[in-house]
Design a protein around this motif. Sequence first.
Motif, mmCIF file in Angstrom:
data_model
loop_
_atom_site.group_PDB
_atom_site.id
_atom_site.type_symbol
_atom_site.label_atom_id
_atom_site.label_comp_id
_atom_site.label_asym_id
_atom_site.label_seq_id
_atom_site.Cartn_x
_atom_site.Cartn_y
_atom_site.Cartn_z
ATOM 1 N N ALA A 56 -8.672 -2.435 -6.978
ATOM 2 C CA ALA A 56 -8.215 -1.082 -6.643
ATOM 3 C C ALA A 56 -8.383 -0.796 -5.151
ATOM 4 C CB ALA A 56 -8.972 -0.062 -7.473
ATOM 5 N N GLY A 57 -9.466 -1.262 -4.570
ATOM 6 C CA GLY A 57 -9.675 -1.073 -3.129
ATOM 7 C C GLY A 57 -8.613 -1.783 -2.320
ATOM 8 N N GLY A 58 -8.159 -2.931 -2.791
ATOM 9 C CA GLY A 58 -7.093 -3.664 -2.115
ATOM 10 C C GLY A 58 -5.775 -2.915 -2.170
ATOM 11 N N ILE A 59 -5.469 -2.332 -3.318
ATOM 12 C CA ILE A 59 -4.239 -1.536 -3.450
ATOM 13 C C ILE A 59 -4.301 -0.345 -2.499
ATOM 14 C CG2 ILE A 59 -2.848 -0.122 -5.010
ATOM 15 C CD1 ILE A 59 -2.645 -3.168 -5.518
ATOM 16 N N THR A 60 -5.472 0.279 -2.408
ATOM 17 C CA THR A 60 -5.645 1.392 -1.471
ATOM 18 C C THR A 60 -5.359 0.941 -0.047
ATOM 19 O OG1 THR A 60 -7.268 2.467 -2.891
ATOM 20 C CG2 THR A 60 -7.301 3.080 -0.556
ATOM 21 N N GLU A 61 -5.834 -0.235 0.333
ATOM 22 C CA GLU A 61 -5.601 -0.744 1.688
ATOM 23 C C GLU A 61 -4.120 -1.024 1.931
ATOM 24 O OE1 GLU A 61 -7.765 -0.395 3.969
ATOM 25 O OE2 GLU A 61 -9.205 0.204 2.441
ATOM 26 N N LEU A 62 -3.405 -1.454 0.907
ATOM 27 C CA LEU A 62 -1.962 -1.665 1.052
ATOM 28 C C LEU A 62 -1.265 -0.335 1.316
ATOM 29 C CD1 LEU A 62 -1.197 -4.213 -1.822
ATOM 30 C CD2 LEU A 62 -1.843 -4.671 0.551
ATOM 31 N N LEU A 63 -1.691 0.703 0.616
ATOM 32 C CA LEU A 63 -1.115 2.032 0.839
ATOM 33 C C LEU A 63 -1.428 2.545 2.244
ATOM 34 C CD1 LEU A 63 -1.890 3.576 -2.644
ATOM 35 C CD2 LEU A 63 0.387 3.123 -1.696
ATOM 36 N N VAL A 64 -2.660 2.327 2.697
ATOM 37 C CA VAL A 64 -3.049 2.741 4.048
ATOM 38 C C VAL A 64 -2.211 1.998 5.082
ATOM 39 C CG1 VAL A 64 -4.920 2.660 5.761
ATOM 40 C CG2 VAL A 64 -5.395 3.457 3.434
ATOM 41 N N ALA A 65 -2.055 0.680 4.895
ATOM 42 C CA ALA A 65 -1.266 -0.124 5.838
ATOM 43 C C ALA A 65 0.181 0.355 5.888
ATOM 44 C CB ALA A 65 -1.323 -1.600 5.453
ATOM 45 N N ALA A 66 0.771 0.621 4.718
ATOM 46 C CA ALA A 66 2.164 1.098 4.678
ATOM 47 C C ALA A 66 2.282 2.451 5.370
ATOM 48 C CB ALA A 66 2.639 1.188 3.238
ATOM 49 N N SER A 67 1.320 3.319 5.145
ATOM 50 C CA SER A 67 1.333 4.649 5.761
ATOM 51 C C SER A 67 1.183 4.561 7.281
ATOM 52 C CB SER A 67 0.214 5.500 5.165
ATOM 53 O OG SER A 67 0.149 6.741 5.802
ATOM 54 N N GLU A 68 0.230 3.752 7.742
ATOM 55 C CA GLU A 68 0.019 3.605 9.184
ATOM 56 C C GLU A 68 1.238 2.980 9.854
ATOM 57 O OE1 GLU A 68 -3.707 1.552 9.764
ATOM 58 O OE2 GLU A 68 -4.853 3.376 9.340
ATOM 59 N N ALA A 69 1.870 2.020 9.196
ATOM 60 C CA ALA A 69 3.082 1.414 9.753
ATOM 61 C C ALA A 69 4.182 2.462 9.852
ATOM 62 C CB ALA A 69 3.526 0.232 8.888
ATOM 63 N N HIS A 70 4.340 3.260 8.817
ATOM 64 C CA HIS A 70 5.371 4.301 8.816
ATOM 65 C C HIS A 70 5.153 5.291 9.957
ATOM 66 C CE1 HIS A 70 8.307 7.129 7.310
ATOM 67 N NE2 HIS A 70 7.399 8.083 7.421
ATOM 68 N N VAL A 71 3.921 5.768 10.100
ATOM 69 C CA VAL A 71 3.597 6.732 11.153
ATOM 70 C C VAL A 71 3.831 6.122 12.536
ATOM 71 C CG1 VAL A 71 1.673 7.984 12.229
ATOM 72 C CG2 VAL A 71 2.001 8.087 9.752
ATOM 73 N N SER A 72 3.574 4.833 12.665
ATOM 74 C CA SER A 72 3.736 4.137 13.951
ATOM 75 C C SER A 72 5.165 3.665 14.197
ATOM 76 C CB SER A 72 2.793 2.930 14.012
ATOM 77 O OG SER A 72 1.455 3.349 13.905
ATOM 78 N N GLY A 73 6.038 3.824 13.215
ATOM 79 C CA GLY A 73 7.419 3.379 13.376
ATOM 80 C C GLY A 73 7.593 1.876 13.269
ATOM 81 N N VAL A 74 6.670 1.207 12.588
ATOM 82 C CA VAL A 74 6.738 -0.243 12.418
ATOM 83 C C VAL A 74 7.249 -0.548 11.010
ATOM 84 C CG1 VAL A 74 5.403 -2.388 12.333
ATOM 85 C CG2 VAL A 74 4.818 -0.627 14.022
ATOM 86 N N PRO A 75 8.421 -1.168 10.882
ATOM 87 C CA PRO A 75 8.907 -1.551 9.556
ATOM 88 C C PRO A 75 7.889 -2.479 8.886
ATOM 89 C CG PRO A 75 10.640 -1.746 11.180
ATOM 90 C CD PRO A 75 9.366 -1.505 11.940
ATOM 91 N N PHE A 76 7.642 -2.260 7.595
ATOM 92 C CA PHE A 76 6.564 -2.931 6.882
ATOM 93 C C PHE A 76 7.065 -3.466 5.546
ATOM 94 C CE2 PHE A 76 3.053 -2.572 3.765
ATOM 95 C CZ PHE A 76 2.114 -3.400 4.356
ATOM 96 N N ALA A 77 6.629 -4.671 5.203
ATOM 97 C CA ALA A 77 6.956 -5.256 3.903
ATOM 98 C C ALA A 77 5.804 -6.143 3.457
ATOM 99 C CB ALA A 77 8.243 -6.070 3.982
#
Length: 138
Positions: free
Chosen positions: A72-93
């Motif tokens: 579950a902590g790993g899934i949370t980190e994936l969500l954080v990474a996707a959110s930070e990429a979005h805010v920074s304008g970095v396409p993420f996959a």
Amino acid sequence: MLDQTTAPKVRDGVAAALTMQVTATEAATIVTVRGEIDLTVTGRLRSRLAEETGLAPPALVLDLTEVGFCGAGGITELLVAASEAHVSGVPFAIAAGQRAVVRPIAVLGLERVLPVHRSVADALDWLAVLPRLGTRRH
């Protein structure tokens, strides 16, 4: 760059380990993770992904194709990474095909916010199409 963390947790008599390797190309930065993503390594993963996002690469691919466990902590980190990429304008996959990663994302209904592809090549192909679609989905 190779970054290795050995977790103290033991499963079946073998210590869990996580390694991360960063590869930067003209098209994208790829963070390859191998091992298990549990609470003992999530802080390290968050730091690495935040650092790479902060460098503003053309795109960021998180390669989880060799991850055998994602808690579950790993899934949370994936969500954080996707959110930070979005805010920074970095396409993420994310590249992941195994049940350990894909199943929790599907069960939680997170496919729309965590773009998962079966391979790094598929993720890079998807990211390359985004500008032509006139959208920047992260």
